[in-house]
Design an enzyme around this catalytic site. Structure first.
Site, short mmCIF file in Angstrom:
data_model
loop_
_atom_site.label_atom_id
_atom_site.label_comp_id
_atom_site.label_asym_id
_atom_site.label_seq_id
_atom_site.Cartn_x
_atom_site.Cartn_y
_atom_site.Cartn_z
N ASN A 71 0.84 -1.21 0.00
CA ASN A 71 0.00 0.00 0.00
C ASN A 71 0.87 1.25 0.00
O ASN A 71 1.93 1.30 0.63
CB ASN A 71 -1.01 0.01 1.16
CG ASN A 71 -0.40 -0.17 2.54
OD1 ASN A 71 0.56 -0.91 2.70
ND2 ASN A 71 -0.97 0.50 3.51
N CYS B 47 -4.26 0.67 -2.30
CA CYS B 47 -4.05 -0.55 -1.52
C CYS B 47 -2.98 -1.45 -2.15
O CYS B 47 -2.73 -1.38 -3.37
CB CYS B 47 -5.34 -1.36 -1.45
SG CYS B 47 -6.69 -0.57 -0.57
N GLU C 127 -3.20 -4.61 -2.77
CA GLU C 127 -3.76 -5.54 -3.76
C GLU C 127 -3.81 -4.89 -5.14
O GLU C 127 -3.54 -5.53 -6.16
CB GLU C 127 -5.18 -5.96 -3.35
CG GLU C 127 -5.24 -6.74 -2.04
CD GLU C 127 -5.40 -5.87 -0.81
OE1 GLU C 127 -4.90 -4.70 -0.81
OE2 GLU C 127 -6.00 -6.33 0.16
N CYS D 297 -10.35 -4.83 0.56
CA CYS D 297 -11.47 -3.88 0.54
C CYS D 297 -12.32 -4.10 -0.71
O CYS D 297 -11.92 -4.79 -1.66
CB CYS D 297 -10.95 -2.44 0.59
SG CYS D 297 -10.37 -1.81 -1.00
#
Ligand code: THU
Length: 135
Positions: free
Chosen positions: A46, A57, A59, A91
Site C-alpha cells: 500500500n 491498496c 492488492e 477492501c
C-alpha cells in the site's frame, strides 16, 4: 479451502513487499502478491499520500504490476499479508479490480505471525459486475 503448493512462497513474497509499504498515516502496512498459472509473481504494497484519498491498496498495486507486465488473465492466486492479530481482508474496491481479471482467483489471507485462511474471490464478491455486463 487449504493452502496448496507454492502458497507459502507466495506469502513470503507478499511479506517482503509489505516491508516496502508506504503507510506513514495509517501505519497499517499491507503486502500482496499475485501468482499466475505460469508461476509468475507480481507484488505490491500500500502507498499512502498526504492527500489521503489518493492512497492505493497493496492488492491494487500488485494488480497494476501484473497488468503493466502484460498479464491480464490466468491469475491463480493472491496472497495478502499484514502484521496483526487478525487476518486481512481485501477492501471492496480491490475485490472489484481483481474480479476484472480473475473471477476464479484464490485468495490467501495471512499474517506475519502465521495465521492463514484461504478463500476465493467468488466468495468475497458474489454477483460481481464484469466486462460481460457491458456487452
Ligand atoms: N489497505 C490495503 O492496502 N489493503 C486492504 O485490503 C485494506 C486497506 C491499506 C490502505 C491504507 O493504506 C491502509 O491500508 C489503511 O486503510
Amino acid at each position: 479451502m487449504s493452502l496448496g503448493p507454492g502458497d507459502e512462497d507466495l506469502i513470503r513474497v507478499a511479506a517482503l513487499a509489505r516491508q516496502r509499504a508506504y503507510a506513514p498515516y495509517s501505519k497499517y502496512r499491507v503486502g500482496a502478491a499475485i501468482r499466475t498459472r505460469r508461476n509468475k509473481i507480481y507484488s505490491g504494497a500500500n502507498v499512502e499520500n498526504a492527500s489521503y484519498g489518493l492512497t492505493v491498496c497493496a492488492e491494487r498495486c500488485a494488480a497494476w504490476a501484473a497488468v503493466a507486465a502484460g498479464e491480464t488473465k490466468d491469475w491463480d492466486a493472491i496472497a495478502i499479508v499484514i502484521d496483526d492479530e487478525r487476518l486481512p481482508t481485501p477492501c471492496g474496491a480491490c475485490r472489484q479490480v481483481l474480479v476484472e481479471f480473475a473471477p476464479d482467483l484464490r485468495v490467501i489471507l495471512a499474517t506475519t505471525g502465521g495465521l492463514r485462511n484461504v478463500t476465493t474471490l467468488a466468495a468475497l464478491l458474489p454477483e460481481p459486475f464484469r466486462p460481460e455486463n457491458l456487452a
